[in-house]
Motif scaffolding. Structure first.
Motif, PDB file in Angstrom:
ATOM      1  N   VAL A  19      26.179  15.473  49.940  1.00 29.22           N
ATOM      2  CA  VAL A  19      26.101  14.744  51.214  1.00 29.22           C
ATOM      3  C   VAL A  19      25.904  13.267  50.886  1.00 29.22           C
ATOM      4  CG1 VAL A  19      24.828  14.470  53.377  1.00 29.22           C
ATOM      5  CG2 VAL A  19      25.065  16.749  52.342  1.00 29.22           C
ATOM      6  N   GLY A  20      26.897  12.428  51.251  1.00 29.12           N
ATOM      7  CA  GLY A  20      26.848  10.997  50.909  1.00 29.12           C
ATOM      8  C   GLY A  20      27.575  10.791  49.599  1.00 29.12           C
ATOM      9  N   PHE A  21      28.874  10.432  49.686  1.00 27.37           N
ATOM     10  CA  PHE A  21      29.675  10.355  48.456  1.00 27.37           C
ATOM     11  C   PHE A  21      29.914   8.905  48.031  1.00 27.37           C
ATOM     12  CE2 PHE A  21      33.358  11.446  45.687  1.00 27.37           C
ATOM     13  CZ  PHE A  21      32.671  12.325  44.869  1.00 27.37           C
ATOM     14  N   GLY A  22      28.863   8.104  48.056  1.00 23.31           N
ATOM     15  CA  GLY A  22      28.953   6.695  47.644  1.00 23.31           C
ATOM     16  C   GLY A  22      28.932   6.548  46.130  1.00 23.31           C
ATOM     17  N   ASN A  23      28.587   5.341  45.719  1.00 25.46           N
ATOM     18  CA  ASN A  23      28.598   4.946  44.319  1.00 25.46           C
ATOM     19  C   ASN A  23      27.903   5.939  43.380  1.00 25.46           C
ATOM     20  OD1 ASN A  23      29.136   3.022  42.372  1.00 25.46           O
ATOM     21  ND2 ASN A  23      27.190   1.958  42.661  1.00 25.46           N
ATOM     22  N   VAL A  38      31.598  23.514  40.811  1.00 25.02           N
ATOM     23  CA  VAL A  38      32.576  23.349  41.892  1.00 25.02           C
ATOM     24  C   VAL A  38      31.944  22.447  42.938  1.00 25.02           C
ATOM     25  CG1 VAL A  38      33.881  24.559  43.677  1.00 25.02           C
ATOM     26  CG2 VAL A  38      33.519  25.637  41.439  1.00 25.02           C
ATOM     27  N   LEU A  39      32.587  21.289  43.196  1.00 19.54           N
ATOM     28  CA  LEU A  39      31.979  20.332  44.124  1.00 19.54           C
ATOM     29  C   LEU A  39      32.724  20.245  45.446  1.00 19.54           C
ATOM     30  CD1 LEU A  39      30.375  19.553  41.562  1.00 19.54           C
ATOM     31  CD2 LEU A  39      30.438  17.216  42.372  1.00 19.54           C
ATOM     32  N   ARG A  40      31.959  20.055  46.493  1.00 18.91           N
ATOM     33  CA  ARG A  40      32.490  19.731  47.809  1.00 18.91           C
ATOM     34  C   ARG A  40      31.706  18.502  48.249  1.00 18.91           C
ATOM     35  NH1 ARG A  40      31.345  25.369  48.857  1.00 18.91           N
ATOM     36  NH2 ARG A  40      32.786  26.498  47.523  1.00 18.91           N
ATOM     37  N   ALA A  41      32.274  17.742  49.195  1.00 15.03           N
ATOM     38  CA  ALA A  41      31.541  16.553  49.630  1.00 15.03           C
ATOM     39  C   ALA A  41      31.783  16.259  51.096  1.00 15.03           C
ATOM     40  CB  ALA A  41      31.976  15.349  48.786  1.00 15.03           C
ATOM     41  N   THR A  42      30.805  15.588  51.685  1.00 17.27           N
ATOM     42  CA  THR A  42      30.960  15.041  53.030  1.00 17.27           C
ATOM     43  C   THR A  42      30.265  13.681  53.034  1.00 17.27           C
ATOM     44  OG1 THR A  42      30.752  15.498  55.392  1.00 17.27           O
ATOM     45  CG2 THR A  42      28.868  16.088  54.035  1.00 17.27           C
ATOM     46  N   SER A  43      30.758  12.769  53.881  1.00 19.72           N
ATOM     47  CA  SER A  43      30.183  11.430  53.901  1.00 19.72           C
ATOM     48  C   SER A  43      30.564  10.740  55.194  1.00 19.72           C
ATOM     49  CB  SER A  43      30.721  10.639  52.700  1.00 19.72           C
ATOM     50  OG  SER A  43      29.812   9.662  52.274  1.00 19.72           O
ATOM     51  N   ARG A  44      29.885   9.653  55.501  1.00 16.50           N
ATOM     52  CA  ARG A  44      30.219   8.849  56.683  1.00 16.50           C
ATOM     53  C   ARG A  44      31.631   8.276  56.541  1.00 16.50           C
ATOM     54  NH1 ARG A  44      26.767   3.395  57.224  1.00 16.50           N
ATOM     55  NH2 ARG A  44      27.517   3.291  55.087  1.00 16.50           N
ATOM     56  N   THR A  45      31.938   7.765  55.359  1.00 22.84           N
ATOM     57  CA  THR A  45      33.267   7.209  55.060  1.00 22.84           C
ATOM     58  C   THR A  45      34.212   8.346  54.652  1.00 22.84           C
ATOM     59  OG1 THR A  45      32.142   5.249  54.241  1.00 22.84           O
ATOM     60  CG2 THR A  45      34.423   5.511  53.557  1.00 22.84           C
ATOM     61  N   ASP A  46      35.491   8.170  54.924  1.00 21.12           N
ATOM     62  CA  ASP A  46      36.471   9.190  54.535  1.00 21.12           C
ATOM     63  C   ASP A  46      36.857   9.009  53.058  1.00 21.12           C
ATOM     64  OD1 ASP A  46      38.468  10.983  54.231  1.00 21.12           O
ATOM     65  OD2 ASP A  46      39.777  10.179  55.807  1.00 21.12           O
ATOM     66  N   TYR A  47      36.387   9.926  52.209  1.00 24.52           N
ATOM     67  CA  TYR A  47      36.708   9.873  50.778  1.00 24.52           C
ATOM     68  C   TYR A  47      37.733  10.948  50.402  1.00 24.52           C
ATOM     69  CZ  TYR A  47      32.629   6.794  50.067  1.00 24.52           C
ATOM     70  OH  TYR A  47      31.735   5.751  50.107  1.00 24.52           O
ATOM     71  N   LEU A  54      39.728  13.748  42.319  1.00 24.58           N
ATOM     72  CA  LEU A  54      38.700  14.292  41.420  1.00 24.58           C
ATOM     73  C   LEU A  54      38.662  15.826  41.434  1.00 24.58           C
ATOM     74  CD1 LEU A  54      35.727  11.882  42.373  1.00 24.58           C
ATOM     75  CD2 LEU A  54      36.967  11.905  40.200  1.00 24.58           C
ATOM     76  N   GLY A  55      39.435  16.423  42.331  1.00 21.58           N
ATOM     77  CA  GLY A  55      39.419  17.892  42.440  1.00 21.58           C
ATOM     78  C   GLY A  55      38.256  18.394  43.282  1.00 21.58           C
ATOM     79  N   ILE A  56      37.835  17.586  44.247  1.00 30.12           N
ATOM     80  CA  ILE A  56      36.709  17.947  45.126  1.00 30.12           C
ATOM     81  C   ILE A  56      37.246  18.140  46.536  1.00 30.12           C
ATOM     82  CG2 ILE A  56      34.561  17.062  46.146  1.00 30.12           C
ATOM     83  CD1 ILE A  56      34.137  15.429  43.619  1.00 30.12           C
ATOM     84  N   LEU A  57      36.766  19.184  47.191  1.00 28.56           N
ATOM     85  CA  LEU A  57      37.165  19.399  48.584  1.00 28.56           C
ATOM     86  C   LEU A  57      36.311  18.485  49.463  1.00 28.56           C
ATOM     87  CD1 LEU A  57      39.212  21.375  49.683  1.00 28.56           C
ATOM     88  CD2 LEU A  57      37.367  23.028  50.035  1.00 28.56           C
ATOM     89  N   PHE A  58      36.968  17.643  50.276  1.00 29.22           N
ATOM     90  CA  PHE A  58      36.206  16.718  51.126  1.00 29.22           C
ATOM     91  C   PHE A  58      36.249  17.186  52.576  1.00 29.22           C
ATOM     92  CE2 PHE A  58      35.546  12.998  53.799  1.00 29.22           C
ATOM     93  CZ  PHE A  58      34.375  12.490  53.258  1.00 29.22           C
ATOM     94  N   PHE A  59      35.094  17.255  53.212  1.00 29.32           N
ATOM     95  CA  PHE A  59      35.003  17.703  54.607  1.00 29.32           C
ATOM     96  C   PHE A  59      34.611  16.535  55.491  1.00 29.32           C
ATOM     97  CE2 PHE A  59      34.172  21.442  52.060  1.00 29.32           C
ATOM     98  CZ  PHE A  59      34.817  22.467  52.733  1.00 29.32           C
ATOM     99  N   ARG A  60      35.437  16.259  56.479  1.00 26.07           N
ATOM    100  CA  ARG A  60      35.062  15.258  57.483  1.00 26.07           C
ATOM    101  C   ARG A  60      34.106  15.905  58.472  1.00 26.07           C
ATOM    102  NH1 ARG A  60      36.856   9.970  58.922  1.00 26.07           N
ATOM    103  NH2 ARG A  60      34.795   9.907  58.079  1.00 26.07           N
ATOM    104  N   ASP A  61      34.250  17.228  58.595  1.00 21.92           N
ATOM    105  CA  ASP A  61      33.508  17.964  59.601  1.00 21.92           C
ATOM    106  C   ASP A  61      32.247  18.608  58.980  1.00 21.92           C
ATOM    107  OD1 ASP A  61      33.118  19.322  62.070  1.00 21.92           O
ATOM    108  OD2 ASP A  61      33.882  21.129  61.098  1.00 21.92           O
TER     109      ASP A  61
END
Ligand SMILES: NC(=O)c1ccc[n+]([C@@H]2O[C@H](COP(=O)([O-])OP(=O)(O)OC[C@H]3O[C@@H](n4cnc5c(N)ncnc54)[C@H](OP(=O)(O)O)[C@@H]3O)[C@@H](O)[C@H]2O)c1
Length: 268
Positions: A19-23, A38-47, A54-61
């Motif tokens: 949660v929070g995929f910043g720097n 195995v990584l997944r990510a969500t963040s305020r910004t669309d990454y 990077l092979g990470i599933l990104f969820f906007r939701d």
């Protein structure tokens, strides 16, 4: 407080939801992926694009992110945004008790927030990797990883998470969140404050740098790479930091006073 460099914990592949995929999260993620997690990510910004690379599933939701059966939810947001982030997180979407880990640079504050917002059956591990993208760019060996097992029932998941840092050769330091904040106020907060002061002074490399001055220029450059949110979080959410700021001010006044006294003596 206890220090160790190796621990015989069972290692397993973890599904880690960031949660929070910043720097800082991006920096940690690279090593976790290399280790096979195995990584997944969500963040305020669309990454989405960076994550796809990077092979990470990104969820906007956030709902879908929490439904994705993570073994660990890793909180990497700024210190200041923590309450806001939790307010927008539909925790009831989690299908089973999950280990929550945070990496915030202060520790009592996220511990209190996590204990307050998470259901009793969720495990909580508070950590602070005492390094970042700059100091850890050539590996994590001998860099300190601080952690506090605040509420742990599932030892396997917790140990496997800790093992991520152990297996990179980190200096493993188990200490309470309170002890961390006391020491961090005296060390990390003072370091960042001096770096910010040097930046306000706009110090620049000269043609006659001493090694000491070289170190100050480096300190200034490293400090300003971190966001102002990070720096102000070290102050606002560490109850020991205000005293250290006052100590710094007092020390500055004392040194100035001593110099002015000497100058006056010389004039007499
Ligand atoms: N940098 C380091 O060397 C280091 C070392 C150890 C621990 N840490 C800790 O790791 C965490 C992340 O640090 P950082 O260096 O990446 O920079 P940071 O400025 O402390 O945090 C940036 C992260 O916070 C998120 N964020 C900021 N404001 C937000 C808001 N209003 N709502 C939702 N999300 C928000 C950002 O999301 P978006 O990117 O989506 O905008 C980004 O993921 C911090 O808690 C820091 O104390 C950092």
């Amino acid at each position: 407080m206890s220090v160790s460099s190796s621990r015989s914990a069972p290692s397993r592949i973890l599904r880690i939801g960031v949660v929070g995929f910043g720097n800082f999260a991006q920096f940690l993620a690279k090593t976790m992926i290399r280790q096979g997690h195995v990584l997944r990510a969500t963040s305020r910004t669309d990454y989405s694009e960076l994550c796809a690379h990077l092979g990470i599933l990104f969820f906007r939701d956030a709902d879908r992110f929490l439904e994705a059966e993570n073994d660990v939810v890793l909180i990497c947001t700024s210190i200041l945004s923590l309450p806001e982030v939790f307010q927008s997180m539909p925790l009831h979407r989690l299908k089973r008790p999950t280990l929550f880990v945070d990496v915030l640079s202060v520790k009592e504050y996220p511990r209190n927030v996590l204990l307050q917002v998470l259901p009793e059956e969720f495990d909580v591990l508070c950590t602070h990797p005492m390094f970042g993208p700059e100091s850890g760019k050539n590996g994590w060996k001998d860099l300190t990883f601080m952690y506090d097992r605040v509420r742990i029932r599932d030892e396997t998941i917790c140990s496997s998470f800790i093992q991520i840092f152990e297996s990179e050769g980190c200096r493993m330091l188990e200490m309470s969140c309170e002890e961390h904040d006391k020491e961090a106020a005296r060390s990390q907060f003072v370091t960042h404050t001096i770096g910010r002061i040097l930046s306000e002074m706009e110090i620049q490399s000269t043609s006659i740098n001493t090694e000491g001055f070289e170190a100050l220029v480096q300190l200034k450059e490293n400090t300003v790479k971190d966001s102002f949110d990070l720096f102000s979080g070290l102050f606002v959410h560490n109850r020991f930091a205000q005293q250290e700021l006052e100590n710094l001010e007092l020390a500055f006044k004392k040194v100035k006073q001593k110099l002015l006294e000497k100058m006056n003596e010389e004039k007499d």
